[in-house]
Design a protein around this motif. Structure first.
Motif, PDB file in Angstrom:
ATOM      1  N   VAL A 199      42.990  56.222  31.890  1.00  0.00           N
ATOM      2  CA  VAL A 199      42.860  57.722  32.805  1.00  0.00           C
ATOM      3  C   VAL A 199      44.543  58.082  32.565  1.00  0.00           C
ATOM      4  O   VAL A 199      44.887  59.190  33.689  1.00  0.00           O
ATOM      5  CB  VAL A 199      42.456  57.750  34.266  1.00  0.00           C
ATOM      6  N   THR A 200      45.538  57.479  31.839  1.00  0.00           N
ATOM      7  CA  THR A 200      47.121  57.946  32.759  1.00  0.00           C
ATOM      8  C   THR A 200      47.559  58.370  31.562  1.00  0.00           C
ATOM      9  O   THR A 200      47.351  59.473  30.437  1.00  0.00           O
ATOM     10  CB  THR A 200      48.100  57.599  33.405  1.00  0.00           C
ATOM     11  N   SER A 235      38.915  52.705  41.759  1.00  0.00           N
ATOM     12  CA  SER A 235      38.296  53.419  40.854  1.00  0.00           C
ATOM     13  C   SER A 235      38.683  52.143  39.878  1.00  0.00           C
ATOM     14  O   SER A 235      37.450  51.014  38.941  1.00  0.00           O
ATOM     15  CB  SER A 235      39.597  54.976  40.231  1.00  0.00           C
ATOM     16  N   GLY A 266      38.134  57.526  29.918  1.00  0.00           N
ATOM     17  CA  GLY A 266      39.233  56.029  30.644  1.00  0.00           C
ATOM     18  C   GLY A 266      38.412  55.073  31.562  1.00  0.00           C
ATOM     19  O   GLY A 266      39.528  54.092  31.187  1.00  0.00           O
ATOM     20  N   ASP A 273      36.910  61.212  34.795  1.00  0.00           N
ATOM     21  CA  ASP A 273      37.519  59.806  33.985  1.00  0.00           C
ATOM     22  C   ASP A 273      36.699  58.963  33.311  1.00  0.00           C
ATOM     23  O   ASP A 273      36.994  57.053  33.370  1.00  0.00           O
ATOM     24  CB  ASP A 273      38.972  59.398  34.445  1.00  0.00           C
ATOM     25  N   ASP A 311      39.626  65.333  30.818  1.00  0.00           N
ATOM     26  CA  ASP A 311      38.006  64.382  31.500  1.00  0.00           C
ATOM     27  C   ASP A 311      37.401  64.641  32.293  1.00  0.00           C
ATOM     28  O   ASP A 311      38.605  63.416  33.742  1.00  0.00           O
ATOM     29  CB  ASP A 311      38.480  62.964  31.043  1.00  0.00           C
ATOM     30  N   LYS A 349      44.824  59.732  28.249  1.00  0.00           N
ATOM     31  CA  LYS A 349      44.753  60.705  28.820  1.00  0.00           C
ATOM     32  C   LYS A 349      45.723  62.048  28.218  1.00  0.00           C
ATOM     33  O   LYS A 349      45.114  62.871  27.940  1.00  0.00           O
ATOM     34  CB  LYS A 349      43.805  60.856  30.621  1.00  0.00           C
TER      35      LYS A 349
END
Length: 476
Positions: free
Chosen positions: A371-372, A335, A388, A385, A382, A375
């Protein structure tokens, strides 16, 4: 007793022929030597030069044929053909595998099908009217939908009818078609595992028409933001922020997956996602360096920046995970690579290598939060992500482009006012977010009215592979 062949008049005749042959060989040898010496021996100054015979002027038909012949650099053409192929590699199989590994096993064929079919749909729409609406003359937001509809006026030998004058027209159209296709395909990862297939197709066609086309024209086609001076070399606003915001809005409209927040909805195949991310990295060289539209120094700059920013983002994401979770993950590293690729996209042709490293590092670190923490703050499901990574990474890259493009910081812009350019970049980011959000809301309302958005609860629990496509990825 027979008389010998070389006696009498026959002998004299053969002797004469032999002497003539020897004489001819000698004269030939002498003439060749003299000719060679004449080529290397300078003509004495007192020698009178002989005027060359006049040559006939080229026939008008020959001149016309030469003037009509396409003029382009074959090296540039070869590079752009390769770049187009690399961007295709990003989508199928790169993006397909990246998203396919993130969903559960009962939905992997569904996401693969959505990406392939959406990408194919957009390629056709691009030729039908998309290219014309982006790159023809028009207003600040749209070009003409009909001027180059179905590539009217283009042919196998036409060159110079596109913004890039040194490429065959069909090649530039093909390269840009992959950008339109991957941008639209990116969105489907946000609401994967619970949306109707026909809803995805209608949404994609409308979103391409009302969000991608105007944003591409506004930035690259001579529209509002391009005229303002916004820097977006390969698609930070047009591609990533645009798709990221659409994914966020779409995830809200479709709703959370059954069990989200109550049970772990884990990726079913991390190696798929890892392989997909690495294919994206390879393909991204066509995306970024190909945006130079030539095999030149700008492409070389974009190439090395794509290497360095991605590596820096991997390290940044991995470090944050190691500190915050105690263990760095392969999924996080993959990622991080995508976050770095997104971050450097708008800047790759205008910043220096040091700037690329900083942009990649910041994108990798910030996207972990995207993404953490973000989110959770937004309370959105999502799935892949999209916001994100692509939305947040695109914002980071677009803003830092305004800083590191300055020549004083290693960039290529000699007279760049950093403060002013950052403001222009901020305006372009804000414009993209507002335009895309409003348009996406309107489109989703239409799609919900026509088809509905979400599959039934039973279909979702069974899995979209079986209920939507009648097949299973992993037979028992």
């Amino acid at each position: 007793m027979k008389t010998s062949l070389f006696t009498g008049w026959q002998a004299r005749f053969h002797a004469v022929c032999l002497m003539m042959l020897i004489s001819a060989l000698a004269v030939g040898a002498f003439s060749s030597t003299a000719h060679a010496q004449a080529q290397v021996t300078p003509v004495p100054s007192e020698t009178v030069a002989v005027e060359p015979l006049p040559t006939a002027a080229p026939a008008p038909a020959v001149e016309a044929a030469a003037a009509a012949a396409p003029t382009f650099d074959h090296g540039d053409v070869a590079w752009m053909l390769t770049s187009t192929l690399l961007v295709l590699l990003m989508v199928v199989p790169g993006l397909a595998l990246f998203y396919g590994g993130l969903v559960r096993s009962k939905n992997v064929l569904s996401i693969l099908s959505q990406i392939l079919v959406v990408f194919s749909l957009i390629l056709i729409l691009w030729v039908a009217y998309g290219y014309s609406a982006v790159f023809s003359e028009g207003n600040a937001f749209f070009g003409s939908f009909t001027q180059f509809a179905f590539l009217k006026g283009f042919g196998p030998d036409t060159v110079g009818n596109t913004p890039i004058k040194g490429l065959p027209d069909y090649l530039f159209v093909a390269f840009q078609s992959t950008f339109a296709g991957i941008t639209t395909a990116l969105i489907v990862g946000a609401f994967a595992e619970r949306i109707k297939f026909k809803a995805v197709l209608l949404f994609s066609a409308l979103w391409f028409t009302l969000s991608y086309i105007p944003m591409a024209h506004i930035v690259w086609g001579g529209g509002y933001l391009g005229a303002m001076g916004a820097i977006d070399f390969a698609g930070g606003t047009v591609v990533h922020i645009n798709a990221g915001v659409a994914g966020l809005v779409g995830a809200y409209f479709v709703g959370k997956r059954i069990g989200y927040g109550q049970t772990a909805l884990k990726p079913h195949n991390v190696p798929f996602t890892y392989i997909g991310a690495m294919l994206l990295w390879v393909g991204w060289f066509g995306f970024n360096a190909g945006s130079a539209a030539a095999a030149d120094t700008v492409a070389s700059l974009a190439f090395i920046n794509t290497i360095l920013a991605t590596a820096a983002a991997v390290l940044g994401w991995t470090l944050v995970e190691a500190v915050s979770k105690g263990k760095p993950s392969a999924l996080g590293a993959a990622s991080g690579a995508v976050a770095g690729l997104v971050g450097i996209t708008p800047a790759c042709g205008t910043v220096g290598p040091l700037g690329a490293i900083v942009i990649g590092l910041v994108a990798g670190v910030v996207c972990v939060w995207g993404v953490t923490g973000l989110k959770r703050l937004l309370r959105v499901d999502d799935t892949a992500d999209v916001f994100g990574v692509h939305g947040i990474g695109g914002i980071v890259g677009a803003l830092l482009t305004g800083v590191f493009s300055a020549q004083s910081l290693g960039g290529t812009k000699a007279d760049l006012d950093i403060g002013h350019q950052v403001w222009v970049q901020l305006v372009s980011v804000g414009f993209t977010i507002v335009w895309c959000a409003v348009v996406t809301v309107a489109i989703l309302l239409v799609v919900r009215l026509v088809f509905g958005l979400r599959v039934t609860e039973e279909a979702e629990r069974t899995g979209l592979d079986v209920t939507s496509h009648g097949e299973s990825a992993y037979e028992a």
